[in-house]
Design a protein around this motif. Structure first.
Motif, PDB file in Angstrom:
ATOM      1  N   LEU A   9      36.875  14.975  43.407  1.00  0.00           N
ATOM      2  CA  LEU A   9      36.238  14.876  42.090  1.00  0.00           C
ATOM      3  C   LEU A   9      35.039  13.936  42.136  1.00  0.00           C
ATOM      4  N   LYS A  10      35.160  12.829  42.866  1.00  0.00           N
ATOM      5  CA  LYS A  10      34.044  11.882  43.003  1.00  0.00           C
ATOM      6  C   LYS A  10      32.874  12.535  43.744  1.00  0.00           C
ATOM      7  N   ALA A  11      33.169  13.270  44.807  1.00  0.00           N
ATOM      8  CA  ALA A  11      32.115  13.944  45.563  1.00  0.00           C
ATOM      9  C   ALA A  11      31.415  14.999  44.700  1.00  0.00           C
ATOM     10  N   LEU A  12      32.180  15.708  43.886  1.00  0.00           N
ATOM     11  CA  LEU A  12      31.579  16.674  42.966  1.00  0.00           C
ATOM     12  C   LEU A  12      30.676  15.957  41.957  1.00  0.00           C
ATOM     13  N   LYS A  13      31.171  14.844  41.427  1.00  0.00           N
ATOM     14  CA  LYS A  13      30.392  14.067  40.456  1.00  0.00           C
ATOM     15  C   LYS A  13      29.103  13.564  41.099  1.00  0.00           C
ATOM     16  N   VAL A  45      34.127  18.201  36.941  1.00  0.00           N
ATOM     17  CA  VAL A  45      35.248  19.139  36.905  1.00  0.00           C
ATOM     18  C   VAL A  45      36.464  18.392  36.377  1.00  0.00           C
ATOM     19  N   PRO A  46      37.175  18.934  35.404  1.00  0.00           N
ATOM     20  CA  PRO A  46      38.404  18.287  34.937  1.00  0.00           C
ATOM     21  C   PRO A  46      39.443  18.232  36.070  1.00  0.00           C
ATOM     22  N   LYS A  47      40.157  17.138  36.141  1.00  0.00           N
ATOM     23  CA  LYS A  47      41.149  16.945  37.201  1.00  0.00           C
ATOM     24  C   LYS A  47      42.152  18.098  37.258  1.00  0.00           C
ATOM     25  N   GLU A  48      42.577  18.570  36.092  1.00  0.00           N
ATOM     26  CA  GLU A  48      43.592  19.627  36.063  1.00  0.00           C
ATOM     27  C   GLU A  48      43.045  20.978  36.546  1.00  0.00           C
ATOM     28  N   ALA A  49      41.726  21.120  36.607  1.00  0.00           N
ATOM     29  CA  ALA A  49      41.133  22.380  37.071  1.00  0.00           C
ATOM     30  C   ALA A  49      41.175  22.492  38.601  1.00  0.00           C
ATOM     31  N   LEU A  50      41.183  21.347  39.288  1.00  0.00           N
ATOM     32  CA  LEU A  50      41.173  21.333  40.747  1.00  0.00           C
ATOM     33  C   LEU A  50      42.586  21.577  41.266  1.00  0.00           C
ATOM     34  N   LYS A  51      42.763  22.660  42.018  1.00  0.00           N
ATOM     35  CA  LYS A  51      44.100  23.058  42.482  1.00  0.00           C
ATOM     36  C   LYS A  51      44.334  22.608  43.927  1.00  0.00           C
ATOM     37  N   LEU A  52      44.348  21.285  44.118  1.00  0.00           N
ATOM     38  CA  LEU A  52      44.631  20.704  45.431  1.00  0.00           C
ATOM     39  C   LEU A  52      46.095  20.278  45.415  1.00  0.00           C
ATOM     40  N   GLU A  53      46.936  21.055  46.087  1.00  0.00           N
ATOM     41  CA  GLU A  53      48.379  20.830  46.021  1.00  0.00           C
ATOM     42  C   GLU A  53      48.812  19.550  46.718  1.00  0.00           C
ATOM     43  N   ARG A  54      48.132  19.220  47.830  1.00  0.00           N
ATOM     44  CA  ARG A  54      48.455  17.994  48.559  1.00  0.00           C
ATOM     45  C   ARG A  54      47.186  17.510  49.235  1.00  0.00           C
ATOM     46  N   GLU A  88      40.853  25.993  45.288  1.00  0.00           N
ATOM     47  CA  GLU A  88      40.559  26.757  44.075  1.00  0.00           C
ATOM     48  C   GLU A  88      40.302  25.814  42.903  1.00  0.00           C
ATOM     49  N   ILE A  89      39.350  26.209  42.077  1.00  0.00           N
ATOM     50  CA  ILE A  89      39.083  25.501  40.826  1.00  0.00           C
ATOM     51  C   ILE A  89      39.214  26.527  39.714  1.00  0.00           C
ATOM     52  N   ASP A  90      40.076  26.227  38.736  1.00  0.00           N
ATOM     53  CA  ASP A  90      40.355  27.147  37.633  1.00  0.00           C
ATOM     54  C   ASP A  90      39.944  26.484  36.317  1.00  0.00           C
ATOM     55  N   PHE A  91      38.860  26.980  35.737  1.00  0.00           N
ATOM     56  CA  PHE A  91      38.360  26.421  34.485  1.00  0.00           C
ATOM     57  C   PHE A  91      39.060  27.021  33.266  1.00  0.00           C
ATOM     58  N   GLY A  92      39.945  27.980  33.488  1.00  0.00           N
ATOM     59  CA  GLY A  92      40.560  28.672  32.364  1.00  0.00           C
ATOM     60  C   GLY A  92      39.637  29.776  31.872  1.00  0.00           C
ATOM     61  N   ARG A  93      40.055  30.503  30.876  1.00  0.00           N
ATOM     62  CA  ARG A  93      39.270  31.602  30.297  1.00  0.00           C
ATOM     63  C   ARG A  93      38.841  32.615  31.356  1.00  0.00           C
ATOM     64  N   GLY A  94      39.639  32.742  32.417  1.00  0.00           N
ATOM     65  CA  GLY A  94      39.342  33.708  33.462  1.00  0.00           C
ATOM     66  C   GLY A  94      38.221  33.292  34.407  1.00  0.00           C
ATOM     67  N   ILE A  95      37.790  32.044  34.327  1.00  0.00           N
ATOM     68  CA  ILE A  95      36.710  31.563  35.196  1.00  0.00           C
ATOM     69  C   ILE A  95      37.303  30.716  36.311  1.00  0.00           C
ATOM     70  N   GLN A  96      37.212  31.243  37.529  1.00  0.00           N
ATOM     71  CA  GLN A  96      37.737  30.559  38.708  1.00  0.00           C
ATOM     72  C   GLN A  96      36.679  30.587  39.797  1.00  0.00           C
ATOM     73  N   THR A  97      36.777  29.640  40.706  1.00  0.00           N
ATOM     74  CA  THR A  97      35.886  29.620  41.854  1.00  0.00           C
ATOM     75  C   THR A  97      36.595  28.944  43.009  1.00  0.00           C
ATOM     76  N   LYS A  98      35.981  28.999  44.165  1.00  0.00           N
ATOM     77  CA  LYS A  98      36.541  28.354  45.344  1.00  0.00           C
ATOM     78  C   LYS A  98      35.515  27.354  45.874  1.00  0.00           C
ATOM     79  N   LEU A  99      36.017  26.194  46.281  1.00  0.00           N
ATOM     80  CA  LEU A  99      35.198  25.122  46.825  1.00  0.00           C
ATOM     81  C   LEU A  99      35.511  24.971  48.306  1.00  0.00           C
ATOM     82  N   LYS A 100      34.470  24.937  49.113  1.00  0.00           N
ATOM     83  CA  LYS A 100      34.659  24.759  50.552  1.00  0.00           C
ATOM     84  C   LYS A 100      34.569  23.263  50.879  1.00  0.00           C
TER      85      LYS A 100
END
Length: 85
Positions: A35-39, A45-54, A65-77
């Motif tokens: 999140l800091k690197a994105l900032k 990006v809201p913390k809950e949108a970032l799907k980093l399991e561990r 995966e980043i899920d913004f809700g409303r059907g808007i998703q993306t992938k971050l490398k």
């Protein structure tokens, strides 16, 4: 949000990892570091949108995966590289 998702999809975040001679890794990349690197790239990006399991601990390329809700998703490398000494 779609423009933000597109910007994230084209972004590659790189993090150095300390690795000893035996290949043991010191540290990891956590949600807060991502999140800091994105900032730092002017992307909020809201913390809950970032799907980093561990936390990420292995050198190489990872996709998160980043899920913004409303059907808007993306992938971050994310690339974890061996830190130079």
């Amino acid at each position: 949000l779609r423009m933000l998702a597109h910007a994230i999809q084209n972004l590659v975040l790189r993090f150095p990892l300390k690795v000893n001679e035996e290949g043991g890794v010191f540290g990891s990349v956590t949600t807060s570091l991502v999140l800091k690197a994105l900032k730092d790239n002017n992307i909020l990006v809201p913390k809950e949108a970032l799907k980093l399991e561990r936390p990420l601990k292995t050198p190489g390329e990872h996709t998160v995966e980043i899920d913004f809700g409303r059907g808007i998703q993306t992938k971050l490398k994310i690339v974890l590289e061996k830190a130079s000494r």
